[in-house]
Design a protein around this motif. Structure first.
Motif, short mmCIF file in Angstrom:
data_model
loop_
_atom_site.label_atom_id
_atom_site.label_comp_id
_atom_site.label_asym_id
_atom_site.label_seq_id
_atom_site.Cartn_x
_atom_site.Cartn_y
_atom_site.Cartn_z
N GLN A 64 0.81 -1.21 0.00
CA GLN A 64 0.00 0.00 0.00
C GLN A 64 0.85 1.27 0.00
O GLN A 64 0.31 2.37 -0.04
N VAL A 65 2.16 1.11 0.05
CA VAL A 65 3.07 2.25 0.17
C VAL A 65 3.78 2.48 -1.16
O VAL A 65 4.61 1.66 -1.58
N LEU A 66 3.43 3.57 -1.83
CA LEU A 66 4.08 3.90 -3.10
C LEU A 66 5.51 4.38 -2.83
O LEU A 66 5.74 5.23 -1.97
N ARG A 67 6.44 3.82 -3.57
CA ARG A 67 7.84 4.26 -3.49
C ARG A 67 8.31 4.61 -4.90
O ARG A 67 8.12 3.85 -5.84
N VAL A 68 8.91 5.76 -5.03
CA VAL A 68 9.47 6.22 -6.30
C VAL A 68 10.91 6.62 -6.03
O VAL A 68 11.19 7.41 -5.14
N GLY A 69 11.83 6.03 -6.79
CA GLY A 69 13.23 6.33 -6.56
C GLY A 69 13.69 5.91 -5.17
O GLY A 69 14.59 6.54 -4.60
N GLY A 70 13.07 4.89 -4.62
CA GLY A 70 13.44 4.38 -3.32
C GLY A 70 12.86 5.15 -2.14
O GLY A 70 13.13 4.80 -0.99
N ARG A 71 12.06 6.18 -2.41
CA ARG A 71 11.52 7.01 -1.33
C ARG A 71 10.00 6.83 -1.26
O ARG A 71 9.31 6.88 -2.28
N ALA A 72 9.49 6.67 -0.05
CA ALA A 72 8.05 6.56 0.16
C ALA A 72 7.38 7.88 -0.16
O ALA A 72 7.86 8.94 0.24
N ARG A 73 6.29 7.82 -0.89
CA ARG A 73 5.52 9.02 -1.24
C ARG A 73 4.20 8.94 -0.47
O ARG A 73 3.26 8.27 -0.89
N ARG A 74 4.17 9.60 0.67
CA ARG A 74 3.03 9.49 1.57
C ARG A 74 2.64 10.86 2.14
O ARG A 74 3.49 11.72 2.36
N HIS A 75 1.33 10.98 2.39
CA HIS A 75 0.83 12.12 3.16
C HIS A 75 1.09 11.82 4.63
O HIS A 75 0.19 11.48 5.40
N ALA A 76 2.34 11.95 5.04
CA ALA A 76 2.74 11.53 6.38
C ALA A 76 2.12 12.39 7.47
O ALA A 76 2.11 11.97 8.64
#
Length: 268
Positions: A64-76
């Motif tokens: 469920q966690v999108l990662r782009v370029g190795g980084r999580a893209r989240r509304h943290a």
């Protein structure tokens, strides 16, 4: 001006529907209850806490966690608001809160913040998505002694200080005009008040790089000692409770006043 006890009594009327419903949902109400600092029996909190965690925990699954370029893209800021509220309301030692904390630590970017931007070219954290999770981790660390959470919050504080909390490092102008005005509640938005609250939580209010932001907050104080501020709610997206505007906003005044008092103490 309504008392904090009155505000909490109104906020505890958790509505049906999605917890994130702006700005009336349970998600936002829990944060405001936590900010009030009024003791609330767990039996009154549990319906709201259960709704919040039933919504959030499934989203922590790796798929469920999108990662782009190795980084999580989240509304943290979402998980951040939850951790902040749970830590303040007596759920810091709950395993479910710990799972949210572990996720925030895993999603933190190398520069010390978080970002939801899906574009591969995004390489810097978003202040909107960073200050709230960091304040949450500092609050969780204060409640539990978690060293990793405290260190993560300190990294975010340094990111903010690199920008003197609101300035572009290239032009030295305000990154956005709204960042220079205190708001309560902040919901997911960044401004100097939430930034200074983070610095207070990690003992960095005395850093000289915070001076510009402190001056802005000082200038928001009216002649009667209260603070002029704004709200992100509107007639289209009303607040959970009517807490008044500017000088009538009890929690805006309390939080801003506490920050300035702690800054004065740090400068002694």
């Amino acid at each position: 001006m309504r008392s904090k006890q009155d505000l909490v009594a109104a906020l505890l009327a958790f509505p049906p529907g999605h917890p994130y419903a702006k700005w009336n949902g349970t998600h936002w109400r829990l944060v405001e209850i936590a900010d009030c600092g009024v003791p609330v029996p767990s039996s009154r909190l549990e319906p709201g806490v259960a709704s919040e965690l039933t919504w959030l925990l499934p989203g922590l699954a790796p798929d469920q966690v999108l990662r782009v370029g190795g980084r999580a893209r989240r509304h943290a800021s979402i998980e951040g608001n939850a951790v902040y509220a749970l830590s303040r309301l007596g759920y810091g030692g709950d395993d479910r809160t710990g799972r949210l904390v572990d996720a925030l630590l895993d999603w933190q970017w190398p520069d010390g913040g978080w970002n939801c931007d899906r574009h591969p070219g995004a390489w810097r954290s978003s202040f909107h998505e960073s200050a709230i999770p960091a304040l949450a981790l500092a609050t969780y660390a204060a409640a539990t002694g978690a060293v990793a959470a405290r260190r993560a919050a300190e990294r975010t504080a340094e990111l903010l200080l690199e920008h003197r909390l609101f300035r572009s490092t290239s032009t030295e102008e305000a990154i956005h005009p709204s960042w220079t005005v205190p708001h309560y509640p902040s919901y997911w938005h960044y401004d100097v008040l939430i930034g200074l609250r983070l610095l207070a939580a990690v003992g960095r209010l005395g850093d000289p790089r915070a001076s510009d932001a402190v001056d802005l907050l000082e200038h928001a104080r009216r002649g009667d000692g209260r603070f002029a501020g704004r709200s992100w709610s509107s007639s289209r997206q009303p607040a959970a409770v009517d807490r008044g505007r500017g000088g009538e906003n009890l929690l805006l005044n309390e939080l801003a006043g506490t920050v300035l008092a702690e800054r004065a103490a740090a400068g002694r």
